[in-house]
Design an enzyme around this catalytic site. Structure first.
Site, short mmCIF file in Angstrom:
data_model
loop_
_atom_site.label_atom_id
_atom_site.label_comp_id
_atom_site.label_asym_id
_atom_site.label_seq_id
_atom_site.Cartn_x
_atom_site.Cartn_y
_atom_site.Cartn_z
N ASP A 1 130.50 20.39 19.68
CA ASP A 1 130.41 21.77 20.17
C ASP A 1 130.85 22.69 19.04
OD1 ASP A 1 129.51 21.65 22.84
OD2 ASP A 1 131.45 20.80 23.42
N ASP B 1 122.72 19.91 34.07
CA ASP B 1 124.11 19.80 34.52
C ASP B 1 124.16 19.66 36.04
OD1 ASP B 1 124.82 20.30 31.85
OD2 ASP B 1 124.98 22.47 32.19
#
Lengths: 190, 256
Positions: B11, B130
């Protein structure tokens, strides 16, 4: 000055191939200019995507004869992935595509076999040894110039082929880490 | 034999790799290019970078960083999190990324999947999703967007099938329930999707020890698994994970 021409015919990007050669200290030129291709010390013919659009691009850019000459003029030539398949005779893709017929053999689609995803994506062994990175839904049948074989979805296919100074791989040496760079280094030493 | 892939996830915020649980408490982990090289040399089969942004206020993808990564490593990598158009996809792929990953954008504009597949080939287009548990959905799982914040009413399994029809070449199933817990991958929806779609499926969220990868490969039949915290903290190396996989009989790339 000695250089490797990377043929840019709109079939995928050439950045990774150029960057892998740059890591080995080789001078590259990404080009679709026939003169630059034919004057090169060695030529790389990359490719991802579909066979038909790639063949259409080659014809539209007037590169069919240029690739044919570069692949057969005795100077080192490397076809990668779709750039290997296009050297063969015929592909089942898009309802059937006539290819360059520089090497014998046909390109077929992997059969639908439970447990095997299509495209094949990932690292697979060549000749039961070193793993290289593959991304493909179609494969080349075994032929007289096959020097590397790989197994997927119940099929044994050509993953490496060599005819004189012409070398071609179904896998992506530019994306295959140290093993891939070692292959490209050998190609640079030809 | 095709090996199962272990994929470190990085990330990246404002040029640094960070790790936060559920988008909070971000910790600085290091330089993205240095970490990419270390993981590539250490046995990563592929890398994924999420949310590569140049600044906090605006969110254009940091193309300079994608180019630096492409020059430094020679294994495949995907970029996701900041893609908002076909032009963004093109910039990322021309900069040297193998794949682009779309998630919330694809819910709003499913056409981005088919357009991207038509231009770059489906192998370049990854759908990230997700899912969160919701017994009212047919598969028992609902898609969320915007980093788990927004529910959509879309069934996770239906969406996976539709995305493949549109042209997605790979699906990353990132479980909201498991993300950041390091207690193991979500097994139910991950397996349902892996067995339902003809393209490779990647499990994401919850990896905390090598046995979690063994379990998701053996029981959920995924093709790849994403790891983050367990290697970023130094608790495990990729080689340690892969040794456990190999001992369990999972085809694993061990020479790198």
């Amino acid at each position: 000055m000695s250089y490797t021409a990377i043929i840019d015919y709109g079939a995928g990007n050439c950045t990774s191939v150029a960057s892998a050669f740059a890591a080995l200290g080789g001078e590259t030129r990404v080009t679709r200019d026939a003169k630059v291709i034919l004057a090169a010390d060695r030529v790389v013919f990359p490719g991802v995507g579909a066979a038909k659009s790639a063949m259409d691009n080659l014809e539209r850019m007037g590169l069919v004869d240029v690739v044919r000459e570069a692949a057969t003029n005795g100077r080192p030539f490397l076809g990668i992935c779709l750039g290997m398949q296009i050297l063969l005779e015929h592909s089942e893709e898009d309802g059937g595509v006539e290819l360059l017929k520089i090497l014998p053999g046909k390109v077929r689609r992997f059969p639908d076999v439970p447990g095997f995803k299509i495209p094949e994506i990932g690292w697979n062994q060549v000749n039961g040894g070193t793993e290289y990175y593959f991304v493909h839904s179609y494969y080349a049948e075994l032929g007289p110039y096959t020097t590397g074989t790989t197994e997927y979805a119940g099929v044994t296919f050509t993953s490496r082929v060599q005819k004189g100074s012409l070398l071609a791989t179904q896998f992506h040496p530019e994306k295959s880490g140290k093993a891939g760079l070692a292959l490209l280094k050998e190609f640079l030493a030809c | 034999m095709l090996t199962k892939r272990v994929i470190p996830c990085l990330d990246v915020r404002q040029g640094r790799v960070t790790k936060g649980v559920k988008f909070k408490n971000n910790i600085d982990l290091g330089d993205p290019v240095e970490m990419a090289v270390a993981y590539s040399d250490g046995g990563a089969d592929e890398l994924v970078f999420y949310d590569i942004t140049a600044s906090a206020e605006h969110r254009p993808i940091d193309i300079g960083m994608v180019k630096e990564v492409a020059a430094a490593i020679h294994i495949p990598f995907a970029v996701g999190g900041g893609i908002s158009s076909i032009e963004d996809m093109e910039r990322v792929i021309l900069a040297g990324a193998e794949k682009v990953s779309v998630n919330s954008l694809a819910i709003k504009q499913p056409k981005i999947i088919s357009d991207g597949a038509a231009v770059f080939g489906r192998q370049c287009i990854v759908l990230g999703m997700d899912p969160v548990r919701n017994p009212e959905c047919p598969s028992g799982y609902e898609i969320t967007t915007q980093g788990f914040r927004v529910r959509t009413d879309i069934d996770a399994l239906e969406w996976a099938r539709r995305a493949v029809e549109l042209g997605a070449g790979e699906i990353v199933v990132n479980s909201v329930d498991a993300d950041g817990t390091r207690e193991g991958f979500e097994m139910t929806i991950t397996r349902l999707i892996a067995e339902a779609v003809p393209v490779p499926v990647v499990a994401s969220g919850g990896a905390g020890k090598p046995e979690h990868l063994v379990r998701v490969f053996q029981e959920a039949h995924v093709d790849a698994a994403i790891v983050a915290g367990m290697i970023h903290t130094g608790d495990y190396t990729i080689t340690q994970i892969k040794q456990v996989m190999q001992e369990a009989g999972i085809p694993t790339r061990m020479s790198y």
